[in-house]
Design an enzyme around this catalytic site. Structure first.
Site, PDB file in Angstrom:
ATOM      1  N   ASP A 192     -31.541 -10.944  24.686  1.00 42.48           N
ATOM      2  CA  ASP A 192     -32.029 -11.996  23.923  1.00 42.48           C
ATOM      3  C   ASP A 192     -33.693 -13.160  24.562  1.00 42.48           C
ATOM      4  OD1 ASP A 192     -32.462 -12.787  21.267  1.00 42.48           O
ATOM      5  OD2 ASP A 192     -30.373 -13.726  21.526  1.00 42.48           O
TER       6      ASP A 192
ATOM      7  N   HIS B 205     -42.209 -11.330  25.744  1.00 41.23           N
ATOM      8  CA  HIS B 205     -41.499  -9.986  25.442  1.00 41.23           C
ATOM      9  C   HIS B 205     -42.237  -9.166  27.226  1.00 41.23           C
ATOM     10  CE1 HIS B 205     -40.015  -9.687  21.939  1.00 41.23           C
ATOM     11  NE2 HIS B 205     -40.901 -10.012  21.288  1.00 41.23           N
TER      12      HIS B 205
ATOM     13  N   LEU C  23     -28.714   5.433  39.427  1.00 38.94           N
ATOM     14  CA  LEU C  23     -28.657   4.772  38.164  1.00 38.94           C
ATOM     15  C   LEU C  23     -29.465   5.263  36.974  1.00 38.94           C
ATOM     16  CD1 LEU C  23     -27.578   1.716  37.130  1.00 38.94           C
ATOM     17  CD2 LEU C  23     -30.322   1.697  36.405  1.00 38.94           C
TER      18      LEU C  23
HETATM   19  C1  FPP Z   1     -34.889 -10.424  21.733  1.00 38.52           C
HETATM   20  O1  FPP Z   1     -35.602 -11.438  21.767  1.00 38.52           O
HETATM   21  C2  FPP Z   1     -35.742  -9.526  22.281  1.00 38.52           C
HETATM   22  C3  FPP Z   1     -36.080  -8.563  22.031  1.00 38.52           C
HETATM   23  C4  FPP Z   1     -36.239  -8.267  20.267  1.00 38.52           C
HETATM   24  C5  FPP Z   1     -37.038  -7.362  22.729  1.00 38.52           C
HETATM   25  C6  FPP Z   1     -36.653  -6.742  23.746  1.00 38.52           C
HETATM   26  C7  FPP Z   1     -37.720  -6.605  24.387  1.00 38.52           C
HETATM   27  C8  FPP Z   1     -38.192  -6.549  26.073  1.00 38.52           C
HETATM   28  C9  FPP Z   1     -36.871  -7.349  26.547  1.00 38.52           C
HETATM   29  C10 FPP Z   1     -39.243  -6.261  26.320  1.00 38.52           C
HETATM   30  C11 FPP Z   1     -39.516  -5.393  27.219  1.00 38.52           C
HETATM   31  C12 FPP Z   1     -37.981  -4.183  27.106  1.00 38.52           C
HETATM   32  C13 FPP Z   1     -38.323  -3.461  28.059  1.00 38.52           C
HETATM   33  C14 FPP Z   1     -37.574  -2.037  27.748  1.00 38.52           C
HETATM   34  C15 FPP Z   1     -39.460  -2.614  28.679  1.00 38.52           C
HETATM   35  P1  FPP Z   1     -35.761 -12.711  20.659  1.00 38.52           P
HETATM   36  O2  FPP Z   1     -37.181 -12.090  20.814  1.00 38.52           O
HETATM   37  O3  FPP Z   1     -35.314 -12.472  19.135  1.00 38.52           O
HETATM   38  O4  FPP Z   1     -36.034 -13.862  21.389  1.00 38.52           O
HETATM   39  P2  FPP Z   1     -35.196 -15.004  20.482  1.00 38.52           P
HETATM   40  O5  FPP Z   1     -34.344 -15.070  20.132  1.00 38.52           O
HETATM   41  O6  FPP Z   1     -35.706 -16.252  21.397  1.00 38.52           O
HETATM   42  O7  FPP Z   1     -36.896 -15.282  19.114  1.00 38.52           O
END
Ligand code: FPP
Length: 261
Positions: free
Chosen positions: A25, A42, A136
């Site tokens: 997150d 992201h 892994l």
């Molecule tokens: C939550 O942070 C994150 C997500 C919903 C997306 C997770 C995706 C990645 C880590 C990208 C890469 C992943 C792979 C598998 C290649 P948020 O966007 O809700 O953050 P915020 O709470 O700060 O808005």
């Protein structure tokens, strides 16, 4: 009609090493603090995924489950969802050769029926090419909801005589496309400062140790993972029992029936 008992006796041996699951997150906030669009957060998050995958085996991690996209994330703006799907697709393609070389077995858990065909193709490809990896076991949760998985597993119960936790767990694995024999979560980490589980691995995390960190996911480093694992290793896991030092003799149900308490 004979009942369809799920055969739990022939589950493959569980993965060696412990199981770490991470709720990644903070991508959006990471981008906002830099005055950049969310997508850049992201993208930076994908770099953090690579870092953690590279480091995990040397820290004793055998299975790593990363929460990439929840079933509720479909509520985000269409543009962000499309960017995420494209990012997953590109990541799986670009990491495939490295995963084969490093012995990383990749599986995607969650629903498959709502994912774009191009992403499904990359999932099939990386799952089949990395299936022999033993360094892994990397599981990416995409379009995943633990409550939906439990509901779907429960819907099979009337047709199958599942009587044990292990048997029910196999049903959960089946409905989420997860390979059989994955151990329960040992350590659950959530980055970004929030303290909630967000419908992630609720059954599998029944006795997980939990670490919440303020670190935003794109900043999560090898040292952060090592520090969470050091914290985990220092905890005493009792699974509902007593600390080892307090146990003078085992209390089994048969001993209780004899009058012990
Ligand atoms: C939550 O942070 C994150 C997500 C919903 C997306 C997770 C995706 C990645 C880590 C990208 C890469 C992943 C792979 C598998 C290649 P948020 O966007 O809700 O953050 P915020 O709470 O700060 O808005």
């Amino acid at each position: 009609m004979p009942s369809e008992e799920l055969d739990v006796s022939h589950s493959p041996k569980q993965d060696a090493g412990f199981h770490v699951a991470i709720i990644m997150d903070g991508n959006g906030r990471w981008a906002r603090r830099r005055g950049r669009p969310r997508y850049e957060g992201h993208r930076a998050g994908a770099h953090a995924v690579r870092r953690v995958v590279e480091t995990a085996p040397s820290l004793g991690v055998g299975t790593l489950t990363l929460y990439a996209f929840s079933a509720d994330n479909w509520r985000r703006p269409v543009h962000e969802v499309q960017q995420l799907m494209w990012l997953f697709q590109r990541h799986l393609r670009s990491e495939r050769t490295r995963c084969v070389r490093e012995g990383v077995r990749v599986n995607v858990i969650g629903r498959r029926d709502r994912l774009p065909p191009a992403l499904l193709q990359e999932i099939d490809s990386i799952e089949s090419r990395t299936r022999l990896g033993r360094t892994l076991h990397l599981r990416l949760a995409i379009d995943y909801s633990s409550r939906d998985a439990l509901l779907a597993a429960a819907a099979h119960l009337d047709r199958r005589s599942v009587r044990t936790r292990e048997g029910f767990r196999l049903l959960i694995d089946r409905v989420t496309h997860a390979p059989r024999g994955t151990r329960d979560v040992d350590l659950l980490v959530r980055t970004g400062g929030e303290k909630r589980l967000s419908d992630f691995l609720l059954w599998e995390s029944a006795y997980a140790e939990i670490v919440f960190t303020q670190r935003l996911w794109p900043d999560f480093s090898a040292e952060d993972l090592a520090s969470a694992i050091t914290d985990f290793r220092g905890r005493e896991r009792r699974f509902g029992g007593l600390p080892a030092a307090d146990v003078s003799e085992p209390r089994t149900p048969s001993r209780l029936a004899e009058g012990g308490r």
